[in-house]
Every structure is written in C-alpha cells, then in structure tokens.
Design a protein around this motif. Structure first.
Motif, PDB file in Angstrom:
ATOM      1  N   THR A  22       0.830  -1.212   0.000  1.00  0.00           N
ATOM      2  CA  THR A  22       0.000   0.000   0.000  1.00  0.00           C
ATOM      3  C   THR A  22       0.863   1.261   0.000  1.00  0.00           C
ATOM      4  O   THR A  22       0.443   2.304  -0.504  1.00  0.00           O
ATOM      5  N   ALA A  23       2.073   1.158   0.549  1.00  0.00           N
ATOM      6  CA  ALA A  23       2.996   2.298   0.510  1.00  0.00           C
ATOM      7  C   ALA A  23       3.373   2.628  -0.932  1.00  0.00           C
ATOM      8  O   ALA A  23       3.404   3.799  -1.334  1.00  0.00           O
ATOM      9  N   ILE A  24       3.660   1.571  -1.717  1.00  0.00           N
ATOM     10  CA  ILE A  24       4.002   1.787  -3.130  1.00  0.00           C
ATOM     11  C   ILE A  24       2.810   2.391  -3.873  1.00  0.00           C
ATOM     12  O   ILE A  24       2.953   3.341  -4.660  1.00  0.00           O
ATOM     13  N   ALA A  25       1.618   1.842  -3.626  1.00  0.00           N
ATOM     14  CA  ALA A  25       0.417   2.360  -4.290  1.00  0.00           C
ATOM     15  C   ALA A  25       0.186   3.832  -3.924  1.00  0.00           C
ATOM     16  O   ALA A  25      -0.167   4.649  -4.782  1.00  0.00           O
ATOM     17  N   PHE A  26       0.406   4.168  -2.660  1.00  0.00           N
ATOM     18  CA  PHE A  26       0.203   5.542  -2.206  1.00  0.00           C
ATOM     19  C   PHE A  26       1.227   6.486  -2.842  1.00  0.00           C
ATOM     20  O   PHE A  26       0.883   7.608  -3.244  1.00  0.00           O
ATOM     21  N   MET A  27       2.478   6.062  -2.949  1.00  0.00           N
ATOM     22  CA  MET A  27       3.501   6.911  -3.565  1.00  0.00           C
ATOM     23  C   MET A  27       3.195   7.161  -5.036  1.00  0.00           C
ATOM     24  O   MET A  27       3.362   8.288  -5.534  1.00  0.00           O
ATOM     25  N   VAL A  28       2.743   6.121  -5.749  1.00  0.00           N
ATOM     26  CA  VAL A  28       2.406   6.290  -7.165  1.00  0.00           C
ATOM     27  C   VAL A  28       1.189   7.196  -7.314  1.00  0.00           C
ATOM     28  O   VAL A  28       1.131   8.044  -8.209  1.00  0.00           O
ATOM     29  N   MET A  29       0.214   7.045  -6.431  1.00  0.00           N
ATOM     30  CA  MET A  29      -0.944   7.941  -6.433  1.00  0.00           C
ATOM     31  C   MET A  29      -0.489   9.378  -6.213  1.00  0.00           C
ATOM     32  O   MET A  29      -0.919  10.305  -6.930  1.00  0.00           O
ATOM     33  N   SER A  30       0.399   9.588  -5.253  1.00  0.00           N
ATOM     34  CA  SER A  30       0.905  10.935  -4.952  1.00  0.00           C
ATOM     35  C   SER A  30       1.677  11.514  -6.128  1.00  0.00           C
ATOM     36  O   SER A  30       1.665  12.729  -6.363  1.00  0.00           O
ATOM     37  N   LEU A  31       2.354  10.654  -6.875  1.00  0.00           N
ATOM     38  CA  LEU A  31       3.109  11.094  -8.049  1.00  0.00           C
ATOM     39  C   LEU A  31       2.186  11.578  -9.155  1.00  0.00           C
ATOM     40  O   LEU A  31       2.445  12.617  -9.783  1.00  0.00           O
ATOM     41  N   LEU A  32       1.105  10.849  -9.408  1.00  0.00           N
ATOM     42  CA  LEU A  32       0.331  11.048 -10.624  1.00  0.00           C
ATOM     43  C   LEU A  32      -0.954  11.854 -10.460  1.00  0.00           C
ATOM     44  O   LEU A  32      -1.444  12.418 -11.434  1.00  0.00           O
ATOM     45  N   TYR A  33      -1.500  11.920  -9.246  1.00  0.00           N
ATOM     46  CA  TYR A  33      -2.833  12.523  -9.148  1.00  0.00           C
ATOM     47  C   TYR A  33      -2.770  14.051  -9.219  1.00  0.00           C
ATOM     48  O   TYR A  33      -1.698  14.640  -9.321  1.00  0.00           O
ATOM     49  N   THR A  34      -3.935  14.667  -9.177  1.00  0.00           N
ATOM     50  CA  THR A  34      -4.126  16.110  -9.378  1.00  0.00           C
ATOM     51  C   THR A  34      -2.960  16.968  -8.882  1.00  0.00           C
ATOM     52  O   THR A  34      -2.561  16.852  -7.722  1.00  0.00           O
ATOM     53  N   PRO A  35      -2.409  17.821  -9.748  1.00  0.00           N
ATOM     54  CA  PRO A  35      -1.300  18.679  -9.315  1.00  0.00           C
ATOM     55  C   PRO A  35      -1.727  19.674  -8.253  1.00  0.00           C
ATOM     56  O   PRO A  35      -2.925  19.883  -8.014  1.00  0.00           O
ATOM     57  N   CYS A  36      -0.744  20.301  -7.614  1.00  0.00           N
ATOM     58  CA  CYS A  36      -1.029  21.237  -6.529  1.00  0.00           C
ATOM     59  C   CYS A  36      -1.714  22.502  -7.052  1.00  0.00           C
ATOM     60  O   CYS A  36      -1.755  22.756  -8.262  1.00  0.00           O
TER      61      CYS A  36
END
Length: 672
Positions: A613-627
């Motif tokens: 889940t850590a890997i999934a969360f990091m990839v989500m943080s990388l790709l999802y809506t920009p700041c």
C-alpha cells in the motif's frame, strides 16, 4: 536609483553575470500580467546602489514568445538606464543579431564579450576597440564565472548612464527599405502619436510582419491610414528587391554583422575537435545516450538519498526533541491543553514533518544545479528528442519536463518557448506527471518506513514512471485532442563547463528557500485549519474519526479502499495535497502525532500501511491532481478554466487507476 538591464541569448553566461553582480541580494517573481519569471537584484558600486534586472534569455526581440515580448517591452517602455548585452564570444555572429536589434531600441547599450577564456582556447581573436567602433557602443571583455572584467564592465555601464551614448550605429537597410521605413515612420507619427513605442522601431516591426505590434496599431483610431501606408510599403519593397520586407530586413542585419565580424574577429581556419565534442560522441550517441541519461539520473537520486538521509534523520531527532521541550515549557507555564496540542501536535508535528526533509531537498538541488551548470541537461533534452518525435511530441517538451523535475510550476511556464499551440498544450497537460521536489517528502517518509535500503531505486523508479506516463498521455493527446504536425526541434548545445560553486549554491538556496516559504505559509495554514477540524466538536476524542476532520475523511476514504489505503487519515492527506504536495506529509504528521503521542511519523506510517500500500500511495501521490500552484499556472498558460479542470480531473483518474492496479495485482500475486 539607476537600473541596469541584462539581455542576451540563452547559454551566453547572463545568469552567471547576474549572480556575480547581485550575489544574494536578489529576488524572483513574475512580470506583471504574465508568467515569465522576473529576476531583480541590488548592486553597490562606487558608493551608489543600482537595480539589476535579468531579462529572459532570447535569440531575438520578435514576438514569437512571451519571453521576447517581455524583454523588448521592458527596454522600450521601462527605459532602463543602461542595457548590458551579454554576448557569447565563441559564437559572436549569432549573438550579434540580438545586438543589432538592441541598437535600434536603446541609446544606452554596453556589450559584454563574455566567455573570453573559451574564445581564446578556441583561437578566436576579437579586436575589442574595432568592434566598439563598428557598433558605436562600449565593448568589454568578461569571464563572468571567474569575475574577470566585472569592474571594467560596471565602469563602462555607469559611464554610459552619466553621459549617455550618442555614437551607436544602426543597421542601414538600403535605399529602398530606408525610404519606406521613413514614410511609414512619418505616418505613425502623424496618426498614432500616443504610441508607446518609437516610431522608427514600430515601422521596422510592421515591415517585419510583427503580429503583436500590428494588433496594437490596429486599435488606434487612425489605423487605416497607417495600414494603407504599410501595404504600399510592402509592395514597393517587394517590387524593388524581389523579396518580402521581413526577409530583406533579416538579410541586411546579417550583412551588417558579417562586415563587423570580418573586420574584427579572427578565427582558426582548420577544425579542431574540442573536449566537448569528444564527450558528446559518447553521451549523445544514438545508442548510448539514453542509457547514460538514465544512469546519471539514477546516480543523482541514489546520492541524494544516501547523503541527505543522514542529515534528515538528525533533523527528525532534533525536531522530536524540540517538540518535547516546547511541550514541557508550555505545560510548566500553565498553558491550556488545547494550546499545547495546537503548537506541539499541530504546528511542530505537522510542519516539522515536512521541514525535516529539507536536507535531502537541498542535496538534490545541489546535484541538479551541477548537471545544469555543466551543460549536461541540454544534452539530456537532445538525447530524448528522437524518442519524443517518435511519439509525435516536440523535443522542447522534454526541456520543460526537466525544469518540472524541480517544480511543476516553472516547468509549465517553460512551455511558452514552444511556438506551436499543439506542442504547447500537450507539454502543459503532461508536465504535472513529472516528479517534483514538493513530492519528495511523501516518498521519503514511506521509504524511511518500508524501504530504507532502496531509497535511490525507489526515487529513480518514481521519476521514470512519471516520465513514461507523461509520454504515453502526450502520444494519446497528439493523436486525439491536438492533431497536426509537430515542428522540428533546434537546440544549441553549450560547451561543457566546470560548474560554478556560487551558481550551484545560489540555485540550492533559492529552491530551499521556496520550500521553507511554502512550509511557513501554505503548510502552516493547512495544518492550522486541519488541527481545528481534528479537535472539534468538543467532547469527542481528538484526532479520531469522530472529529470533524475524521468525519470528512471517513466520507472520502471508501473511494481509496480499492487502492489499499482507505483510512480517513490517508484520504485527508491526499485531499490537502491538492493545496500543496508537502501538505500530505504535514497532515499525516499532525493526525498521527495526535493519536500516538511521541511516536515518530515513520513508526506511525508502519502501523497504518504495508509495503504494497505504501508503493500504491507513492504512485498515487506522483500522478494525481497537481497542486494549487500548478493548476494556477495551467490556468494562466492556457487561459482556460476548461483545460484546468480537465488537467485536474484526468490526472486524478490516472493516479487513482494506477494505485488500484498496483494494489490489486500485488495482492493477487501474494504481496502485502
């Protein structure tokens, strides 16, 4: 206070000169009404203070990009007291094209012949007095990186400010063109006397078919008279010379440059392979270039993690001790439990969770500065060009992606150098996928918790994933939303140079300062609001799912359950990450600190996540809506709410799908 403007081609050493002149007394902002970066600094010389303005690097002063318009408008409208034209001595013919345009725009020009050490190494001899005589302006030898010629340059500049420069030369465009320029000038003076631009310069720009100036003239009350005169002039020049005026104007400028150079520049006649040429045979090789670039980036992230982690661990321990001492002090002084909780659990735990990673951020920007200053990053863009074109993308798109690796906002702004709307729109929409420095704290807290021995590999892998997703989306956009031909990529490769210690450190301090500023403003504000939501309503357990924050998070959390992190804390963290990516870690630092008093964030993360889940969360943080800042830049660059909403929505969808696939496939394979 007098103003000095610096103008020059990209890679001419203008930034190095600006840094030498201003040191740490500089600030960066945006030009009013546009997204082009504005650099200003202060300079003390011979008892007087001057403002130094670093204008955007440009090859000409047309209207093909926002950079060019900003540079020429500043020179003409703001009228700096002196314009220092920084010229690359090793490529003087091309650089002097900009000089010819400056001579038409300003009476106060000083030419800084920069990189004279490199010119001498290439057996290029320039007669400075002859060049000054031909141009009619002072010419000074400089080597900005070694502080050579700086004093002499400033003496010439201040002399021009005091006495003005009446001896400058301008290009003579020949009998036919000069006659039409004068006719058009007279028409402009008669019918548009309130024009902000000089009449002769405006006449030349109209004959060059400058759309920006043409639009301004069209808005004048008596524009029809000027436009009729313009049509007649264009026809007269075409009949007399056989060419359109804009072609004739360019030809006359280069003819002038050729005469100046032939009289004052002596070059070697035989080609000698330089050290840069020898290195480029390897690093830009058709087969080796891409693997070498990948290796360089891997080593960058590996070194960043290995070197920076020690300092980050020390900072984390220090922040923990600081929080405890502050808590004891507040308790002993009789402060309320709520105030103590706000300062210790909210501010120190929240903002501190981000600040502890500052050392790693600083190390990363030092390495990035070294690569940029050495000239390698230009090679990286060149190496990627073939691959980019195969995907229907412009090679310059990768330049904006490289810039975006520091921060997506300047990466998005860098797309303005792309002339085609198709290329520019694609570059803007895919830039948010590039892993930026603001995401680094998210990666680092999960790496520290689950993958401490694989930090460099994880960081590099996330960087590569971002690029791959960006390129795939770019290919899809090229074939669907933005059809049309991709223009060719032409880029100058500067010679390799030993990075300037001062330049690298100034870049690092600038980026680190921006990181701290965000922590002290945006992150502080976000954490303060979240803390209030996490302790109310009174009577429920603080930092629990019964608090206002917990209830909000609990509503959102089920959305992320298929991705493996369906807790309210993770959900709230991702939502705040849209304000600023660093806020993800700040939020977790606050909510977990409140639940597990005194526990380090990494320990709390280990209890709430698994490696998968850590890997999934990091990839989500990388790709999802920009700041929010990146979304603001997209809105500014596209001038469209529709495309901004689209960028926010489609990136979220891709990030979510990627995280779900990683978790579901990983779980099916037996990982946890």
């Amino acid at each position: 206070m007098s103003t000095i403007a610096l103008v020059g081609n990209p890679n001419c050493g203008k930034t190095s000169l600006f840094n030498q002149l201003t040191g740490s007394r500089q600030h960066v902002g945006n030009w009013p009404g546009v997204t082009v970066e504005k650099k200003e600094g202060k300079l003390q010389f011979e008892g007087k203070e001057y403002t130094v303005v670093d204008l955007p690097g440009t090859y000409s002063l047309g209207a093909y990009s926002e950079d060019e318009v900003v540079a020429r408008d500043y020179i003409i409208k703001d009228k700096p007291d002196v314009v220092i034209n920084v010229v690359d001595s090793t490529n003087i013919e091309r650089n002097l094209y900009l000089t010819t345009q400056l001579l038409e725009m300003s009476n106060n020009v000083v030419v800084a012949l920069n990189m004279m050490d490199e010119a001498e190494a290439q057996n290029i001899k320039i007669t400075i007095d002859g060049l000054a005589k031909e141009l009619g302006v002072p010419v000074v030898y400089t080597v900005a990186t070694k502080k050579k010629g700086i004093k002499e340059l400033l003496q010439s500049a201040t002399e021009v400010i005091r006495n003005k420069n009446a001896g400058k030369k301008q290009v003579s465009y020949g009998k036919e063109l000069e006659s039409e320029i004068e006719n058009l000038k007279a028409s402009i003076e008669e019918c548009a006397s309130d024009l902000e631009y000089p009449a002769r310069w405006t006449a030349i720009k109209l004959l060059e078919n400058d759309e920006y100036i043409l639009d301004i003239v069209k808005n004048k009350e008596k524009s029809s008279t000027i436009l009729k005169r313009l049509r007649d002039s264009i026809n007269n020049v075409a009949d007399a010379t056989g060419f359109e005026p804009e072609i004739s104007i360019v030809d006359k400028r280069y003819e002038f440059i050729g005469e100046v150079v032939s009289k004052n520049v002596e070059k070697r006649t035989n080609y000698v392979e330089t050290t840069s040429d020898k290195i480029d045979k390897v690093v830009t090789n058709k087969w080796l270039g891409l693997p070498i670039f990948a290796l360089v980036m891997y080593l960058l992230y590996q070194a960043t993690f290995v070197i920076g982690q020690f300092f980050a661990d020390t900072a984390e321990e220090g922040m923990g001790i600081f929080g405890e001492k502050v808590g004891e002090l507040l308790t002993n002084s009789g402060a309320s439990e709520m105030l103590t909780g706000f300062i210790c659990d909210g501010i120190i735990a929240g903002v501190g969770a981000v600040v502890v990673f500052l050392p790693i951020i600083m190390v990363m920007y030092i390495f990035i500065g070294i690569l940029e200053d050495s000239g390698y990053m230009a090679r990286a863009a060149y190496v990627m060009d073939r691959f980019m074109r195969a995907l229907g993308l412009h090679g310059k798109t990768f330049v904006s992606m490289i810039v975006g690796s520091g921060c997506n906002v300047p990466g998005i702004m860098a797309t303005r150098t792309l002339e085609s709307r198709k290329d520019r729109m694609i570059a803007i929409l895919i830039n948010p996928f590039i892993s930026c420095g603001a995401r680094m704290p998210i990666y680092l807290v999960f790496i520290s918790a689950f993958f401490p021995s694989k930090g460099g590999i994880i960081l590099f892998s996330l960087y590569v994933i971002g690029i791959i997703v960006a390129l795939i989306c770019g290919k899809i956009f090229s074939k669907t939303l933005f059809k049309g031909e991709t223009s060719y990529f032409v880029m100058e490769l500067p010679p390799y140079r030993v990075p300037s210690f001062k330049g690298v450190m100034m870049l690092m301090w600038e980026k680190a300062g921006a990181f701290l500023k965000r922590a002290g403003t945006i992150i502080f504000a976000v954490v303060s609001i979240l803390w209030v939501l996490s302790v109310f309503p009174l009577g429920v357990e603080q930092y629990s799912d019964q608090s206002i924050l917990g209830r909000i998070g609990s509503v959102i959390a089920p959305i992320f359950k298929p991705a493996g992190f369906g807790t309210w804390q993770a959900a709230v963290g991702l939502v705040t990450g849209i304000a600023a990516k660093e806020a993800v870690v700040a939020t977790m630092g606050m909510v977990y600190a409140g639940v597990e008093e005194g526990a380090a964030l990494t320990a709390a993360i280990q209890g709430a996540f698994t490696p998968l889940t850590a890997i999934a969360f990091m990839v989500m943080s990388l790709l999802y809506t920009p700041c929010g800042a990146a979304l603001g830049a997209i809105k500014k660059e596209t001038n469209s709410t529709k495309w901004t909403v689209f960028a926010a929505a489609y990136t979220f969808a891709i990030g979510y799908i990627a995280a779900v696939l990683i978790f579901q496939i990983g779980r099916a394979l037996g990982y946890n």
